[in-house]
Design a protein around this motif. Structure first.
Motif, PDB file in Angstrom:
ATOM      1  N   SER A1042       0.848  -1.204   0.000  1.00  0.00           N
ATOM      2  CA  SER A1042       0.000   0.000   0.000  1.00  0.00           C
ATOM      3  C   SER A1042       0.882   1.253   0.000  1.00  0.00           C
ATOM      4  CB  SER A1042      -0.896   0.004   1.244  1.00  0.00           C
ATOM      5  OG  SER A1042      -0.076   0.024   2.408  1.00  0.00           O
ATOM      6  N   LYS A1043       1.917   1.207   0.838  1.00  0.00           N
ATOM      7  CA  LYS A1043       2.847   2.330   0.928  1.00  0.00           C
ATOM      8  C   LYS A1043       3.467   2.576  -0.451  1.00  0.00           C
ATOM      9  CE  LYS A1043       5.619   4.986   3.595  1.00  0.00           C
ATOM     10  NZ  LYS A1043       5.177   6.017   4.508  1.00  0.00           N
ATOM     11  N   ARG A1044       3.864   1.454  -1.083  1.00  0.00           N
ATOM     12  CA  ARG A1044       4.503   1.559  -2.394  1.00  0.00           C
ATOM     13  C   ARG A1044       3.569   2.220  -3.412  1.00  0.00           C
ATOM     14  NH1 ARG A1044       4.971  -4.002  -4.918  1.00  0.00           N
ATOM     15  NH2 ARG A1044       2.925  -3.461  -5.721  1.00  0.00           N
ATOM     16  N   ASP A1045       2.306   1.779  -3.382  1.00  0.00           N
ATOM     17  CA  ASP A1045       1.356   2.321  -4.362  1.00  0.00           C
ATOM     18  C   ASP A1045       1.121   3.812  -4.138  1.00  0.00           C
ATOM     19  OD1 ASP A1045       1.321  -0.172  -5.299  1.00  0.00           O
ATOM     20  OD2 ASP A1045      -0.617  -0.742  -4.437  1.00  0.00           O
ATOM     21  N   THR A1046       1.019   4.210  -2.880  1.00  0.00           N
ATOM     22  CA  THR A1046       0.837   5.650  -2.598  1.00  0.00           C
ATOM     23  C   THR A1046       2.010   6.427  -3.162  1.00  0.00           C
ATOM     24  OG1 THR A1046       0.172   4.813  -0.426  1.00  0.00           O
ATOM     25  CG2 THR A1046       0.133   7.218  -0.737  1.00  0.00           C
ATOM     26  N   ARG A1047       3.208   5.945  -2.855  1.00  0.00           N
ATOM     27  CA  ARG A1047       4.408   6.640  -3.321  1.00  0.00           C
ATOM     28  C   ARG A1047       4.358   6.840  -4.837  1.00  0.00           C
ATOM     29  NH1 ARG A1047       6.679   9.418   0.601  1.00  0.00           N
ATOM     30  NH2 ARG A1047       7.597   8.199   2.286  1.00  0.00           N
ATOM     31  N   VAL A1048       4.136   5.730  -5.548  1.00  0.00           N
ATOM     32  CA  VAL A1048       4.148   5.783  -7.018  1.00  0.00           C
ATOM     33  C   VAL A1048       3.017   6.669  -7.530  1.00  0.00           C
ATOM     34  CG1 VAL A1048       3.948   4.438  -9.128  1.00  0.00           C
ATOM     35  CG2 VAL A1048       5.281   3.558  -7.215  1.00  0.00           C
ATOM     36  N   GLY A1049       1.834   6.518  -6.923  1.00  0.00           N
ATOM     37  CA  GLY A1049       0.650   7.259  -7.384  1.00  0.00           C
ATOM     38  C   GLY A1049       0.828   8.759  -7.272  1.00  0.00           C
TER      39      GLY A1049
END
Length: 1569
Positions: A1042-1049
């Motif tokens: 989830s953290k990764r997706d937020t970062r990328v998004g």
């Protein structure tokens, strides 16, 4: 340094075992533990070996080059200067020290008691190699002194620099050792080392100074570059004086420095020409082979985007519809190809290789910075690392950046100078070719197109050669970047790469779309400029006929289409900007996204992220440049074809004209058949002609029988099918249309010859120029405008004749020189110059003439009929044979039968009153004031219709006492004022004016959008820096998805937002700029159509066209782009500084001094650069006008054999231009290197502060601030460049608004409208009418009062300058009354609108001006009449059969200036216009030489019949035509002196009687008439 040196050490260990080195030094060579301390030091052995070998090795390597210079020893060596002696002294002392070191070692080893241990080998070897090196230095310095033009040596400077840098290490080692021990261990060696170090420093300083020999001091004063030392050359310090000068006051041409020999046009051209000869020769052979090869050549048409240059006369080809186009395609391949590029490469190969070398170094260094950044970030992470690592990285970062700057600037300098030289060589080659080009090749390109080859096409080559190395450099950079990125991020780079590759076709697609739009836009521009050109050339007619609105709508229509295209182009542009701004963030998003997604092990840390971003930034440049480069190459390919076609075309065949002295005649044509070009019907068939020495031969024949062609054939201008011409002696040629240069009257006559005052005076008197000189303000030093603008047709013809008479040639070819002058002058010229008793009586003369009266006095008459000689013989014998000659006499005597000819037959060409009265005493009748002011006031733009055979006539009107003239001599000497060149800073109000035109709403929105974009950009990078901290937080833990997706998004969203906001900002800008363009153009057009006629008489057309071409183009295209880039740059710089201050607040302290320095550099530069740009454009126009002039006068230049002189003149003009282009190139480098050093300081300080505060800082932020600072250099550079561009371009707004604010004439329609049927009677009353052309001038009409009743036919006569034409100008209110009034049917004409007045009067002007467009448009531009009415008018004007016979009838396209109609037909069309208007008042400004007698008869009869119910005023030049008027008005000096019926006037025996007597009309005939 540690990593670097450990590498060196490792390498050496491999080469020879460390043990051997240890033994050689007597101490340890290398031990890694040396560097692990907080205070590192190098081993002494390393200092004694590697650090000694490096500089000395470099010195020895350069040996051969220096010694070669010494032994070649060309020229005597320059005098021995103090500096040279000091240098030699230093080297000598160092030599002594080296010997002393050796002696010391020897003494210690052998002199001491045997107990002392012997020294290691190094103590013997080092002093010996040092001693040898110092001997070499002594020799090198002598070599430098002997080298011609050398003031210092770069290799010696580098050697000293290396030496000092390498000696710094032992310097601190010895010092530390002494401090540690508290005493100096080895005092003698210690002293020797420090003494030599001090001397080395002195040597370094001395080697940085330039040693300018006394004999070169003058050269250096004129061109400081010649005396610049190495340091000054690489930092462009020698340019300082120019910049300071430019800052203090605007630069002028005199401030510019002399050119170096190598940069002068003659040098460049000579070099280029020698290579061109061989390459072109080879290409011609290949072409000949290919031609004999029967295979069909592939067809491909050349798109010729020819810009409309200023209208010039020249033979323009008729474009024969589609058929012509098909031929064009076939023709396309038929010239030698593929040689131009090779020639350029061969010619400039040295510069190309040098610049490639610098570019390569710079490209490689560009990839070092990201690696250093990576080390720096890992250093901030690693708490244990000693501080000196950080400081070393900071120094290395700045060192790499400085080297990169130096290499880059050297590369740019070479490339831009190369571009300049390529442009120069092409321009010189085109000029040289134009002087020898054959008629067939000349026909293929119009003058405009040839000027275009010189301007546009040469400029294209200039542009592409400035960037030629990007062809290999871009792919190299892309490759390296990918390799380094792979090392950082592994295969996930491919994702980012894929995005980049996808961008390429999108960009390509946009680029092709944009090109299509550009081409369309160029078409509209050409069309608009063509019409503008015509409007300006025919302004007088537009005003007289009140046709301005019709043409205004035409121009506005085309402009509308142009703006449509521009708007589309702007939308396209904003779309590509959107992509350009999204690209980097999309690329990094794809890469980082994939990298993180591939495996949970992959965590993004600061090193990876910021190194990658630095690499992606490097990638951006080549990826955007490549498509642009390809587009430029495509355009250049078109230019290449055009240049190859022109330069490879045929030359004139020098063998047609022979100079064989065995002939006993002066001119012989032996069975010659001649054509204008190959493959067309001959114009002269089987001509055999011999002209004896000293004979006067007349050539006569009907129009089109080949008289002028015969003269051209003798000059060798025609292509000979068979036969040849033989001439003995030099030739002088007087063409039918006088060719006058833009120079003083004296220069026009001397034509490059020496000035011999007696001979000059004799020629002036013989050519009746004496009285004209009285009227010219500067006498024979008066400047004559382009194409002889301020002279009347007769004056031009006489100057042309004077040029020939002065030239002392043996053979004179006179092509109808007497047609443009009136009868007395004609007789005078014949008597004094051409005839049996004239100046040229002993010379061979061939005279083409229509003047019957001269024929009895010539030795021989040649009669031409349809290109063949029909009879030759004397006047009497030909008269007797009753052949073609008698017919010719009868034709030309048609008009004579009204008047019994005197014995010799009177010359019928009574054409125009000149400033010469009849009889012996040639003197001006009245004393008109200076002709120039006369010219300015004279009737307007007739000067521009030089295209008809009818010469131009200008009259000086009015008189002023002669005395005033003397005092105020210089006032009118210059006709055309120099174009004002703005100097100094552009007024701020101009920016406001432009923004107002854009619209405040658009401007504000645009700025806001760009601001938000910048915020998004910073936000994205801060987010990234925060993202990289995850690698620390989640160390050895699983990274939550989830953290990764937020970062990328978020990262992606911020990236897209940037693109979006820029897109919106650019859209607003596009809308705004299109509206601004529209407003500025319509203002300009609106004003120009309402400006009084005087303006057009004093302003060259070219200058006005320039406002519509160059300046409007700038406002349309360059300015919006510039404005946008400037705002983006400004925001970029502010953003960068903001981020650096955010991460390391201490940086704020440095900003202030940096900003101050930056501001000064920028102000210094902008002033100089802007002025150099202006000087460049001002000095460029003379090149083109001289070229245009040359092409127009080619046959004259060739006839006199003055090609060399014109070539020289062209070289001088081009050198003047290079004098401003070269410093401009250097000024850009001067600026760039200073700004880059500033930028490098920003890098250094941001790195330094990061090192100091590393305990408190996050590694992500360090990466962020340094990667930002690495980019700041480029942005700073751009910002200054853009500021300067913006200032340069805003000048266009200034120039356009200057012309939009001119004074206009009265309103077109006023409150008081005349009745619809007015004037129904046509009664004219002049009431004490006075008028002057400009407030400061004298009255031209001085109290005219008369009453002309309805349907009267009035003839107006008077000498030149009596005010005849001014009278018509007043009726149309071309000039306004100073006092008094004119009433037409009782209405005061000054009370009604101009168009109400001009629409109700009709004039048939002297020069028939037509516009390009349909015949119908020329007759009725507002479409007020039906076709039937037009056909009736055509029938009455005798054109019906002709027009009906045309394919398109009324829609027949008239070419520019009506070139595809004969002069007679044009005159009849003007009659048609008059017949259509059916007004009650007709003014006839009688056509003079323009019309042959038949047309004249037709016009006269039609007028008598069709206008019988009208009031007709005729301004007469041939008195015969007004003998049947009701009354004749005789004007003199602006007053009416006689006004009565012709019969009464003849009885009175006053002025009119005298004039009729002059014209040879006797009372008897007059009454008979």
């Amino acid at each position: 340094m540690s990593g670097h040196l450990s590498g060196v050490g490792a390498h050496l260990q491999a080469a020879m075992p460390a043990a051997a080195l240890d033994e050689y030094c007597g101490s340890t060579f290398w031990n890694a533990s040396f560097l692990d301390t907080p205070e590192p030091d190098l081993p002494v052995c390393l200092e004694q070996t590697v650090l000694v070998w490096l500089p000395l090795g470099f010195l020895w390597l350069c040996g051969p080059w220096h010694l070669a210079a010494l032994f070649r020893g060309r020229g005597k060596p320059s005098q021995v200067s103090r500096l040279y002696l000091s240098k030699q002294l230093v080297a000598g002392l160092l030599f002594i020290i080296a010997i002393a070191g050796l002696a010391l070692t020897l003494g210690e080893d052998y002199g001491a008691p045997s107990g002392a241990g012997s020294h290691a080998l190094v103590f013997y070897v080092n002093p010996i190699i040092y001693a040898i090196s110092w001997m070499l230095v002594l020799l090198y310095q002598e070599g430098v002194r002997r080298r011609e033009g050398a003031v210092d040596s770069s290799t010696l400077f580098l050697f000293w620099l290396l030496l000092v840098c390498c000696d710094v290490f032992p310097f601190q080692t010895i010092l530390r050792e002494a401090l540690r021990l508290g005493e100096v261990p080895d005092i003698p060696r210690y002293s020797l080392f420090y003494a030599s170090f001090a001397l080395e420093l002195v040597g370094l300083v001395l080697s940085a100074l330039a040693d300018v020999p006394r004999q070169a001091a003058e050269v250096v004063k004129k061109n400081p570059e010649a005396g610049a030392a190495f340091l000054s050359r690489i930092t462009f310090n020698w340019f300082n004086s120019m910049v300071v000068n430019g800052y203090k006051r605007p630069l002028v041409q005199e401030d510019l420095w002399e050119l170096k020999e190598a940069d002068s046009t003659s040098q460049i051209h000579r070099h280029f020409h020698s290579h061109m000869e061989s390459q072109l020769g080879a290409a011609r052979l290949r072409y000949a082979k290919k031609k004999s090869d029967p295979r069909p050549a592939k067809q491909n048409g050349v798109s010729q985007d020819v810009l409309m240059m200023e209208e010039m006369e020249g033979k323009k080809k008729d474009k024969k519809g589609k058929k012509g186009k098909e031929e064009k395609v076939k023709e396309d391949e038929n010239y030698p190809q593929g040689w131009l590029i090779f020639t350029i490469f061969k010619c400039f190969k040295r510069t190309l290789i040098e610049s490639a070398f610098f570019k390569l170094l710079q490209d490689l260094l560009a990839f070092v910075s990201p690696q250093l950044l990576k080390l720096m970030i890992s250093f901030t992470k690693n708490e244990e690392a000693p501080d000196w690592h950080g400081y070393m990285y900071s120094v290395l970062l700045v060192l790499v950046a400085v080297l990169q700057s130096l290499f880059l600037q050297q590369y740019f300098q070479r490339c831009f100078v190369l571009g300049m030289k390529v442009r120069t060589s092409i321009m010189a080659a085109v000029y040289k070719k134009a002087l020898v080009v054959s008629n067939s090749s000349r026909k293929e390109t119009t003058v405009g197109e040839t000027v275009n080859l010189m301007s546009a096409d040469a400029q294209r080559f200039n542009d592409i050669f400035s960037f030629i190395h990007l062809l290999w450099s871009c792919p190299l950079q892309i490759l390296l970047a990918i390799v380094f990125l792979w090392l950082e991020l592994g295969p996930s780079v491919l994702a980012g790469l894929a995005v980049m590759v996808l961008m390429v076709p999108i960009n390509g697609f946009l680029a092709t779309k944009a090109r299509k739009l550009q081409i369309k836009n160029m078409e509209h521009k050409d069309k608009r400029l063509k019409i503008m050109n015509e409007i300006l050339n025919g302004m007088k007619i537009l005003k007289l006929f009140a046709w301005e609105p019709s043409f205004q709508t035409q121009v506005e229509g085309i402009r509308g289409q142009e703006l449509q295209v521009m708007r589309k182009f702007a939308y396209l542009n904003s779309f590509s900007t959107f992509i350009f701004y999204c690209a980097p963030s999309l690329v990094s998003l794809a890469t980082f996204g994939v990298f993180v997604a591939v495996s949970s092990e992959n965590v993004l840390d600061a090193e990876k992220a910021f190194t990658s971003i630095a690499l992606f930034n490097i990638l951006r440049f080549p990826l955007t440049m490549l498509p642009m480069l390809i587009a430029i190459m495509v355009q250049t390919a078109v230019s290449k074809k055009r240049l190859e076609k022109f330069l490879g075309g045929d030359d004139l065949d020098p063998d047609i004209v022979r100079h064989d002295s065995s002939f006993n005649t002066a001119v012989s044509i032996c069975d010659g058949t001649f054509t204008w070009e190959k493959e067309v019907d001959p114009v002269l068939k089987n001509i055999s002609l011999d002209v004896g020495r000293g004979k006067l031969v007349a050539v006569v024949g009907a129009v089109g029988s080949g008289k002028s062609s015969l003269i051209s054939a003798i000059l060798g201008e025609l292509h000979s099918v068979k036969g040849f011409v033989n001439l003995q002696g030099s030739v002088a040629y007087v063409p039918q249309q006088a060719w006058i240069q833009n120079a003083t009257l004296r220069d026009n006559i001397l034509f490059g010859g020496p000035h011999d005052s007696d001979r000059f005076q004799g020629v002036l008197d013989a050519c009746a120029l004496g009285p004209d000189l009285e009227l010219l303000p500067g006498r024979d030093l008066t400047e004559i405008g382009e194409k002889g603008i301020n002279l009347s047709g007769g004056q031009k013809q006489r100057i042309s004749l004077a040029r020939a008479a002065y030239s002392h040639s043996d053979i004179y070819l006179l092509d109808d020189p007497l047609s443009a002058v009136d009868s007395h002058v004609g007789k005078h010229l014949f008597r004094e110059v051409i005839g049996p008793k004239g100046l040229l009586k002993d010379k061979t003369r061939i005279l083409v003439t229509h003047g019957v009266s001269f024929l009895p006095y010539v030795d021989e008459i040649v009669v031409l009929v349809e290109g063949a000689v029909s009879e030759v013989g004397s006047y009497q014998s030909l008269r007797a044979t009753k052949g073609a000659f008698s017919e010719f006499l009868d034709t030309y005597a048609k008009e004579e039968n009204r008047q019994q000819a005197p014995a010799a037959g009177v010359c019928v060409c009574v054409e125009e009153e000149e400033e010469v009265s009849g009889g012996e005493d040639l003197q001006a009748d009245c004393a008109p004031e200076d002709v120039v002011t006369g010219t300015l006031k004279r009737e307007g733009s007739i000067r521009r219709s030089l295209r008809s055979q009818g010469s131009v006539r200008l009259r000086s009107n009015s008189s002023s006492p002669k005395k005033e003239l003397a005092t105020d001599m210089k006032k009118g000497q210059r006709l055309i004022e120099k174009e004002t060149m703005e100097t100094g800073q552009v007024k701020f109000s101009m920016y406001l004016q432009y923004l107002r035109a854009v619209g405040w709403g658009y401007s504000t929105m645009m700025f806001l959008m760009y601001l938000v974009q910048n915020v998004a950009f910073i936000g994205q990078n801060l987010w990234l820096s925060d993202w990289t901290t995850d690698s620390v937080d989640y160390f050895n833990m699983t990274y939550p998805a989830s953290k990764r997706d937020t970062r990328v998004g978020v990262f992606g969203a911020l990236g897209v937002a940037q693109g979006l906001f820029v897109f919106l900002g650019t859209l607003f800008m596009a809308e705004g700029s299109v509206s601004a363009s529209s407003i500025l153009h319509s203002r300009l057009l609106h004003t120009l159509l309402r400006v009084p006629m005087v303006f057009f008489d004093t302003t060259p057309t070219g200058r006005v066209v320039n406002r519509f071409a160059k300046d409007i183009f700038t406002v349309d295209e360059a300015l919006p782009q510039c404005f946008r880039s400037w705002i983006l740059c400004l925001l970029g710089v502010v953003g960068t500084l903001f981020v650096i201050c955010l991460t390391t607040p201490t940086f704020a302290v440095v900003i202030i001094p940096l900003a101050v320095v930056y501001y000064f550099v920028q102000r210094f530069y902008v002033g100089t650069s802007r002025q150099l740009r202006r000087l460049d454009s001002v000095s460029r126009s003379p090149i083109y006008s001289h070229f245009g002039e040359t092409v127009a006068g080619l046959s004259v230049i060739r006839a006199y054999g003055h090609q060399e002189r014109f070539l020289k003149h062209n070289e001088t003009t081009m050198d003047e231009n290079i004098k401003s282009v070269y410093p401009w190139i250097v000024s850009n480098r001067w600026l760039a290197i200073r700004l880059e050093f500033l930028g490098n300081l920003v890098v250094f300080f941001s790195a330094l502060f990061a090192v100091i505060a590393r305990k408190k800082l996050d590694s992500g932020l360090v990466g962020l601030s340094i990667s930002y600072s690495l980019n700041v250099t480029q942005t700073l550079n751009w910002l200054v460049r853009m500021t300067s561009e913006l200032e340069t371009n805003i000048v266009a707004v200034e120039r356009v608004s200057e012309y939009s604010e001119l004074e206009t004439e009265a309103e077109w329609a006023s409150e008081t409208r005349p009745p619809a049927k007015w004037p129904d009677a046509g009664r004219l009353q002049f009431d004490n009418y006075k008028v002057r052309y400009r407030p400061e001038l004298d009255l031209v009409l001085n109290g005219i009062s008369c009453d002309i009743s309805s349907t009267e036919k009035i003839g107006i006569v008077g000498r030149t300058g009596a005010g005849k034409s001014s009278l018509t100008n007043c009726l149309f209110r071309i000039i306004e009354a100073a006092e008094g009034r004119i009433l037409i049917d009782g209405i005061d004409i000054s009370k009604i609108g101009l168009h109400d007045l001009r629409n109700r009067l009709t004039i048939i002007p002297q020069d028939p001006v037509l516009f390009s467009g349909s015949l119908r448009m020329n007759l009725d531009p507002f479409e007020n009449f039906s076709d039937q009415e037009i056909w009736i008018a055509l029938e009455l004007s005798h054109l019906k059969e002709y027009v009906a016979g045309l394919e398109k009838g009324l829609q027949y396209e008239v070419s520019e200036g009506g070139e595809n109609l004969s002069v007679g037909q044009r005159q009849l069309l003007c009659l048609g216009r008059a017949l259509l208007r059916k007004s009650r008042i007709l003014i006839l400004d009688e056509a003079t030489a323009a019309v042959d007698l038949e047309t004249d008869d037709l016009i006269q009869t039609t007028i008598r019949k069709e206008f019988s119910h009208c009031t007709v005023l005729t301004i007469a030049h041939r008195l015969q035509s007004i003998m049947d008027s009701s009354r004749v008005m005789v004007l003199d000096a602006g007053r009416i002196v006689e006004f009565d019926s012709p019969e009464n006037l003849l009885e009175k025996q006053g002025y009119f009687y005298a004039m009729t007597k002059d014209a040879g009309i006797t009372t008897g005939e007059a009454t008979a008439l």
